[in-house]
Design an enzyme around this catalytic site. Sequence first.
Site, PDB file in Angstrom:
ATOM      1  CE  LYS A   1      -4.480   0.943   0.332  1.00  0.00           C
ATOM      2  NZ  LYS A   1      -5.580   0.032  -0.017  1.00  0.00           N
TER       3      LYS A   1
HETATM    4  N1  GLU Z   1      -7.346   0.137  -3.267  1.00  0.00           N
HETATM    5  C1  GLU Z   1      -8.111  -1.034  -3.510  1.00  0.00           C
HETATM    6  C2  GLU Z   1      -8.150  -1.911  -2.266  1.00  0.00           C
HETATM    7  O1  GLU Z   1      -7.976  -1.446  -1.171  1.00  0.00           O
HETATM    8  C3  GLU Z   1      -7.657  -1.771  -4.760  1.00  0.00           C
HETATM    9  C4  GLU Z   1      -6.234  -2.227  -4.752  1.00  0.00           C
HETATM   10  C5  GLU Z   1      -5.753  -2.752  -6.078  1.00  0.00           C
HETATM   11  O2  GLU Z   1      -6.510  -2.887  -7.011  1.00  0.00           O
HETATM   12  O3  GLU Z   1      -4.537  -3.037  -6.154  1.00  0.00           O
HETATM   13  O4  GLU Z   1      -8.422  -3.081  -2.349  1.00  0.00           O
END
Ligand code: GLU
Length: 418
Positions: A108
Amino acid sequence: MKTTEEQNPFRIAQMQFDKAAERLRLEPWLCAFLKTPNRNLSVDFPVKMDDGSVRMFTGYRVQHNNDRGPYKGGIRFAPQVNLDEVKALASWMTWKTAVADIPFGGAKGGVVCDPTQLSKAELERITRRFTYEISPIIGPDVDIPAPDVNTNSQVMAWMVDTYSMGKRQPEFGVVTGKPIFLGGSLGREEATGRGVMITALEAMKDMKIDPKKTTAVVQGSGNVGFHAARLLAEKGVRIIGMSDISTGIVNEKGLDLSDIAAYLKEHKILKDYAKARHIQKELILELPCDILVPAALENQITVENAERIKARLIVEGANGPTTPAADDILSKKGVLVVPDILANAGGVIVSYYEWVQNEQREQWQYNVVVEKLTAKLTKSYHEVIDLMRKEKVDMRTAAYMIAIGRVAEAMQTRGIFP
Ligand code: GLU
């Protein structure tokens, strides 16, 4: 009264892990390894503002685990972003990709900033410099960012461009959630909301609730909340409440979602929306309804309000909306909580499909994406609910048990380097 409950997201992620790991009887070193991110990158960088001044910004990219595949997870732009939040979100991505059984790990990123106070040009410069700063550790086969809170396909396009300029060749697979004409996937934008709808419908089937006789309240009206509301409404669920950063809106007869979409396009926030009753945004969670979809930020359902929640079913569109203490209260009340790492996995599942399309230089039809997502998430839902019944645990713990089991097996089979 000041609460003593744990609200540090990373501590919470570790508590949730411990609860499931205990049942799996993992060796202590393996628990310690899986609870800790592999790498935490923190960057500080200057950006030229429109008025000619220069401001410093802080950003993070945390790579939690890549035993099952490249690191994967979104980038958020928000004032409250901090290292522990990003570490928690990165861990949740590892468990999410594992429950969904897609060949990715978890990561993240985030930049501490308030996008409401920034021009588009300033956002672009922040995005590009942040991308440059994290470029050494990302890549289509290494770590693949995506949109999250306050980032979208435009931000992803700037990231692709910045990364590709550095590599002197187009690198569309470096991020997902791109515009369709730049290697994005049909169905990606709505995918997280669609996943919420799919898991909510499965849960309703299990609970013998008829969607057409059901009411739902959605906290948040961003990409996840809005699409979840729209798609649930398509299945006959009456959406009676919604909120955003400015207010909560209520209409027991059902909110007019296309009218709200048009209003939000023009005004950005719901503050002065005239066609519904307004309540304090925090109270939206306590409205009488059957289904509650928290689709905003962490720590929304806590010891302070869990007792007053009326819904029978909670489907977590957001990451980390429920604290462990609130989980205990809800479980005693008999409320079924479909956990974030399952309920909002639709986004990253379609991110995986986008990445596969990029690798194959292909563009799949919308229906193909929707069918694959539905089948994948329905399968994961049943694996989790079956284990929940077998082990007599809550649904979050069952989801963690499956996820941790998969990552632990991959890790142990690969062995320890060197
Ligand atoms: N931000 C989204 C989540 O928390 C998608 C993450 C992604 O597609 O890599 O799942």
